[in-house]
Design a protein around this motif. Structure first.
Motif, PDB file in Angstrom:
ATOM      1  N   ALA A 140       0.051  -6.063  13.821  1.00 10.05           N
ATOM      2  CA  ALA A 140      -1.335  -5.705  14.118  1.00 10.05           C
ATOM      3  C   ALA A 140      -1.471  -4.293  14.654  1.00 10.05           C
ATOM      4  O   ALA A 140      -2.409  -3.567  14.290  1.00 10.05           O
ATOM      5  N   GLU A 141      -0.540  -3.851  15.502  1.00  9.35           N
ATOM      6  CA  GLU A 141      -0.681  -2.562  16.176  1.00  9.35           C
ATOM      7  C   GLU A 141      -0.078  -1.406  15.385  1.00  9.35           C
ATOM      8  O   GLU A 141      -0.673  -0.333  15.303  1.00  9.35           O
ATOM      9  N   VAL A 142       1.098  -1.592  14.820  1.00  8.27           N
ATOM     10  CA  VAL A 142       1.801  -0.482  14.160  1.00  8.27           C
ATOM     11  C   VAL A 142       1.563  -0.483  12.660  1.00  8.27           C
ATOM     12  O   VAL A 142       1.209   0.551  12.078  1.00  8.27           O
ATOM     13  N   GLU A 143       1.742  -1.645  12.014  1.00 10.40           N
ATOM     14  CA  GLU A 143       1.537  -1.697  10.569  1.00 10.40           C
ATOM     15  C   GLU A 143       0.062  -1.663  10.205  1.00 10.40           C
ATOM     16  O   GLU A 143      -0.293  -1.453   9.043  1.00 10.40           O
ATOM     17  N   ALA A 144      -0.810  -1.877  11.189  1.00 11.13           N
ATOM     18  CA  ALA A 144      -2.270  -1.779  11.008  1.00 11.13           C
ATOM     19  C   ALA A 144      -2.791  -2.739   9.951  1.00 11.13           C
ATOM     20  O   ALA A 144      -3.745  -2.439   9.238  1.00 11.13           O
ATOM     21  N   LEU A 145      -2.175  -3.914   9.846  1.00  9.52           N
ATOM     22  CA  LEU A 145      -2.665  -4.916   8.908  1.00  9.52           C
ATOM     23  C   LEU A 145      -3.931  -5.572   9.470  1.00  9.52           C
ATOM     24  O   LEU A 145      -4.080  -5.705  10.679  1.00  9.52           O
ATOM     25  N   ARG A 254       1.333   7.180   8.586  1.00  7.50           N
ATOM     26  CA  ARG A 254       1.516   6.730   7.205  1.00  7.50           C
ATOM     27  C   ARG A 254       1.062   5.281   7.027  1.00  7.50           C
ATOM     28  O   ARG A 254       0.431   4.937   6.026  1.00  7.50           O
ATOM     29  N   ARG A 255       1.406   4.439   7.970  1.00  6.52           N
ATOM     30  CA  ARG A 255       1.027   3.035   7.845  1.00  6.52           C
ATOM     31  C   ARG A 255      -0.484   2.863   7.961  1.00  6.52           C
ATOM     32  O   ARG A 255      -1.065   2.000   7.307  1.00  6.52           O
ATOM     33  N   ARG A 256      -1.125   3.681   8.772  1.00  5.06           N
ATOM     34  CA  ARG A 256      -2.580   3.608   8.871  1.00  5.06           C
ATOM     35  C   ARG A 256      -3.230   4.033   7.553  1.00  5.06           C
ATOM     36  O   ARG A 256      -4.194   3.418   7.091  1.00  5.06           O
ATOM     37  N   ARG A 257      -2.705   5.105   6.937  1.00  9.94           N
ATOM     38  CA  ARG A 257      -3.243   5.533   5.644  1.00  9.94           C
ATOM     39  C   ARG A 257      -2.999   4.472   4.578  1.00  9.94           C
ATOM     40  O   ARG A 257      -3.864   4.214   3.731  1.00  9.94           O
ATOM     41  N   ALA A 258      -1.817   3.873   4.598  1.00  7.45           N
ATOM     42  CA  ALA A 258      -1.513   2.820   3.631  1.00  7.45           C
ATOM     43  C   ALA A 258      -2.448   1.629   3.808  1.00  7.45           C
ATOM     44  O   ALA A 258      -2.897   1.020   2.832  1.00  7.45           O
ATOM     45  N   ALA A 259      -2.769   1.287   5.056  1.00  8.40           N
ATOM     46  CA  ALA A 259      -3.694   0.180   5.313  1.00  8.40           C
ATOM     47  C   ALA A 259      -5.088   0.515   4.793  1.00  8.40           C
ATOM     48  O   ALA A 259      -5.780  -0.345   4.245  1.00  8.40           O
ATOM     49  N   GLU A 260      -5.509   1.775   4.945  1.00  4.64           N
ATOM     50  CA  GLU A 260      -6.812   2.175   4.433  1.00  4.64           C
ATOM     51  C   GLU A 260      -6.858   2.073   2.920  1.00  4.64           C
ATOM     52  O   GLU A 260      -7.865   1.671   2.337  1.00  4.64           O
ATOM     53  N   VAL A 261      -5.757   2.445   2.250  1.00  2.00           N
ATOM     54  CA  VAL A 261      -5.704   2.326   0.799  1.00  2.00           C
ATOM     55  C   VAL A 261      -5.764   0.861   0.385  1.00  2.00           C
ATOM     56  O   VAL A 261      -6.476   0.494  -0.564  1.00  2.00           O
ATOM     57  N   ARG A 262      -5.019   0.004   1.103  1.00  2.42           N
ATOM     58  CA  ARG A 262      -5.026  -1.419   0.768  1.00  2.42           C
ATOM     59  C   ARG A 262      -6.410  -2.020   0.925  1.00  2.42           C
ATOM     60  O   ARG A 262      -6.791  -2.934   0.202  1.00  2.42           O
ATOM     61  N   MET A 263      -7.186  -1.500   1.877  1.00  5.54           N
ATOM     62  CA  MET A 263      -8.519  -2.039   2.111  1.00  5.54           C
ATOM     63  C   MET A 263      -9.582  -1.262   1.353  1.00  5.54           C
ATOM     64  O   MET A 263     -10.776  -1.399   1.604  1.00  5.54           O
ATOM     65  N   TRP A 439       4.784  -3.241  -3.363  1.00  8.65           N
ATOM     66  CA  TRP A 439       5.575  -2.193  -2.736  1.00  8.65           C
ATOM     67  C   TRP A 439       5.798  -1.065  -3.739  1.00  8.65           C
ATOM     68  O   TRP A 439       5.771  -1.254  -4.948  1.00  8.65           O
ATOM     69  N   ASP A 440       5.985   0.145  -3.216  1.00  8.76           N
ATOM     70  CA  ASP A 440       6.128   1.380  -3.990  1.00  8.76           C
ATOM     71  C   ASP A 440       4.839   1.763  -4.712  1.00  8.76           C
ATOM     72  O   ASP A 440       4.864   2.619  -5.605  1.00  8.76           O
ATOM     73  N   ALA A 441       3.719   1.169  -4.328  1.00  8.95           N
ATOM     74  CA  ALA A 441       2.417   1.530  -4.892  1.00  8.95           C
ATOM     75  C   ALA A 441       1.329   0.873  -4.045  1.00  8.95           C
ATOM     76  O   ALA A 441       1.588  -0.099  -3.336  1.00  8.95           O
ATOM     77  N   ALA A 442       0.129   1.421  -4.129  1.00  9.81           N
ATOM     78  CA  ALA A 442      -1.040   0.826  -3.473  1.00  9.81           C
ATOM     79  C   ALA A 442      -1.806   0.032  -4.517  1.00  9.81           C
ATOM     80  O   ALA A 442      -1.984   0.483  -5.652  1.00  9.81           O
ATOM     81  N   VAL A 443      -2.256  -1.151  -4.151  1.00  9.40           N
ATOM     82  CA  VAL A 443      -2.859  -2.054  -5.124  1.00  9.40           C
ATOM     83  C   VAL A 443      -4.346  -2.235  -4.862  1.00  9.40           C
ATOM     84  O   VAL A 443      -4.801  -2.229  -3.715  1.00  9.40           O
ATOM     85  N   ALA A 444      -5.102  -2.360  -5.935  1.00 13.96           N
ATOM     86  CA  ALA A 444      -6.503  -2.757  -5.881  1.00 13.96           C
ATOM     87  C   ALA A 444      -6.743  -3.688  -7.062  1.00 13.96           C
ATOM     88  O   ALA A 444      -6.211  -3.462  -8.157  1.00 13.96           O
ATOM     89  N   GLN A 445      -7.514  -4.736  -6.850  1.00 12.43           N
ATOM     90  CA  GLN A 445      -7.773  -5.707  -7.916  1.00 12.43           C
ATOM     91  C   GLN A 445      -9.248  -6.040  -7.947  1.00 12.43           C
ATOM     92  O   GLN A 445      -9.858  -6.320  -6.921  1.00 12.43           O
ATOM     93  N   ASP A 446      -9.810  -6.000  -9.151  1.00 12.87           N
ATOM     94  CA  ASP A 446     -11.201  -6.368  -9.367  1.00 12.87           C
ATOM     95  C   ASP A 446     -11.231  -7.378 -10.499  1.00 12.87           C
ATOM     96  O   ASP A 446     -11.094  -7.018 -11.667  1.00 12.87           O
ATOM     97  N   GLY A 447     -11.375  -8.650 -10.149  1.00 12.57           N
ATOM     98  CA  GLY A 447     -11.314  -9.683 -11.166  1.00 12.57           C
ATOM     99  C   GLY A 447      -9.920  -9.732 -11.777  1.00 12.57           C
ATOM    100  O   GLY A 447      -8.913  -9.725 -11.075  1.00 12.57           O
TER     101      GLY A 447
END
Length: 495
Positions: A140-145, A254-263, A439-447
């Motif tokens: 929750a704190e470091v990986e920012a999930l 980096r983990r915060r940016r990755a979390a923003e990409v995931r969301m 892993w090794d990429a950021a994912v987004a899914q629409d349908g």
């Protein structure tokens, strides 16, 4: 280069994917290039997993209180630091970041491997917690999930997750306070222990001037203050720096940016009350927006065609229309079929249902002044030799690594004929599969449509080179292979 450990079951496979992304992100900070980063990450990952399994086996067969240990992700991150130190010791330091080499040869690095009572407060406090509590705090704190995702992974009730996290924060503070009291310190530091505890408990208490001066000159007391002060947003930095050491703040960012990409794109967003929006409503909203954009583009193209000069020769008319056959509505959308003699529909339906509206490369004005689909004479209509040449520019290998009753693990490898400075790979699922982690990429899914975007450390791909990434996904009833792969909007062949 060592092979990565094989997951023992589905649960460990999911854990591996989450851990590998974190390990590679930190290894990239520690090295001078992507090749060295991958080598360091693989060696550290293998080392950390061996240590974790040995500790778990010892606990399973041992008696009494378990030996204190870190959760998986921070354990593997410390394995990266240990492996980097081993590289420096055996003459492979040239592969490491120069600032890291300076740090490894200083007294700062020795604090993390020296006498336990001299190690950073955050490291000792996290190790002294029960592993599920420590994992909850770190994720929750470091990986920012997102807290709901953390609660799901930890088997917690999402409605009570925030209360649980606050309790865990309090436990961490308690462990850090005890460790601070146990730390050998001089008389001046000892005189400030009780004052430091009192000041950091209150969010409104002001730090006395003499204590402030002391914290500016004493590293150990400043670290303790950061761990004891749960308000103000400094806990993630205290954890990252105290556990990882060098590069902790950069890793945290980096983990915060990755979390923003995931969301980001393709995912539900919080509503004003802080709850997740309805996924069906979000999907419908996305579809409506996509159809609106496609309609506007089709209208614009139709207007451009209608304004072409009339009565010109075939050659002049051919020069007046665009020849790009890339679908307007995005990768995976069906293109407009050519109706000329001997032609066929230009592409298959990928499930989006949005026509591209892109005209073919040449057209001949009809008697009514507006070019008609039945009078097109383009020798290379969409979907024939021109698009086939572009398709050969990339080749995809989809590998189903493992499958269990409600989930599976897969990898995607794409070979590109041209050099890339960034990439975006997209595909569609047929059976409603949903990607959970990547892993090794950021994912987004629409349908059914999934898009994997390059990470910071692997976005550059040489000509005739390949890129790869992996993911975990869920499935029900059927799990057929995906289709309609594309690289940066260009269709790829599936081998």
């Amino acid at each position: 280069m060592p092979d990565l450990p094989t997951p023992q079951d589905a649960a460990e496979a999911a854990l591996f994917s989450e851990c590998w992304d974190a390990v590679l992100s930190y290894a990239d900070l520690c090295t001078s290039g992507s090749t060295a980063a991958n080598q360091l990450a693989r060696e550290a990952f293998a080392l950390g997993i061996r240590e974790a399994r040995a500790a778990e086996e010892s606990t399973r067969h041992g008696a009494g209180r378990r030996a204190s240990r870190l959760p998986r992700i921070p354990l593997l991150l410390t394995a990266v630091r240990t492996t980097a130190a081993a590289w420096e010791a055996v003459g492979q330091g040239h592969k490491l970041d120069p600032d890291l080499r300076l740090w490894l040869n200083s007294g700062k690095a020795a604090r993390y491997t020296g006498p336990p009572l001299r190690r950073p407060i955050a490291l000792r406090g996290l190790r002294d917690m029960q592993e599920p509590d420590a994992a909850l705090l770190w994720l929750a704190e470091v990986e920012a999930l997102p807290l709901r995702a953390v609660a799901r992974r930890q088997g917690l009730d999402p409605a009570a997750a925030m209360e649980e996290l606050n309790q865990v924060r309090g436990l961490f503070r308690d462990r850090c306070h005890r460790n601070h009291l146990d730390t050998p310190m001089d008389a001046e530091c000892r005189s400030y222990v009780r004052l430091l505890d009192a000041v950091t408990r209150s969010p409104v208490a002001e730090t006395p001037e003499d204590l402030s001066r002391h914290l500016a000159t004493c590293v150990e007391c400043a670290e303790a203050a950061a761990c004891l002060r749960l308000h103000g947003g400094g806990l993630p930095a205290a954890l990252a720096q105290g556990v990882i050491g060098w590069g902790g703040l950069a890793y945290l960012e980096r983990r915060r940016r990755a979390a923003e990409v995931r969301m980001g794109a393709g995912r539900p967003v919080p509503d004003p009350d802080g709850e997740w929006g309805d996924p069906a409503a979000n999907k419908a909203r996305t579809l409506r927006n996509g159809l609106l954009v496609a309609a506007v583009l089709v209208s614009a193209l139709a207007l451009a065609v209608s304004l072409m000069p009339f009565g010109e020769s075939d050659d002049s008319a051919q020069g007046g229309l665009p020849t790009d056959s890339t679908p307007v509505a995005g990768a995976g959308s069906p293109a407009e079929p050519s109706a000329g003699p001997g032609t066929s529909p230009s592409s298959t339906d990928t499930g989006t249902g949005t026509p591209s509206g892109t005209p073919s490369g040449s057209a001949k004005p009809s008697g009514g002044g507006t070019p008609s689909a039945t009078t097109r004479t383009d020798p290379e209509p969409q979907g024939t030799s021109s698009s086939t040449e572009r398709t050969a520019a990339c080749e995809v290998v989809y590998d189903l690594v493992n499958q269990w009753p409600d989930g599976f693990q897969a990898t995607v490898t794409v070979t590109t004929a041209e050099a890339l400075d960034s990439w975006r790979v997209a595909w569609s699922f047929r059976d409603g599969q949903r990607v959970d982690q990547m892993w090794d990429a950021a994912v987004a899914q629409d349908g059914p449509r999934v898009t994997a975007s390059a990470a910071d450390y692997n976005k550059d791909v040489p000509a005739a080179g390949s890129l790869s990434f992996g993911f975990l996904a869920s499935w029900q009833n059927k799990n057929t292979a995906p289709y309609a792969f594309s690289l940066n909007g260009e269709a790829c062949t599936l081998s």
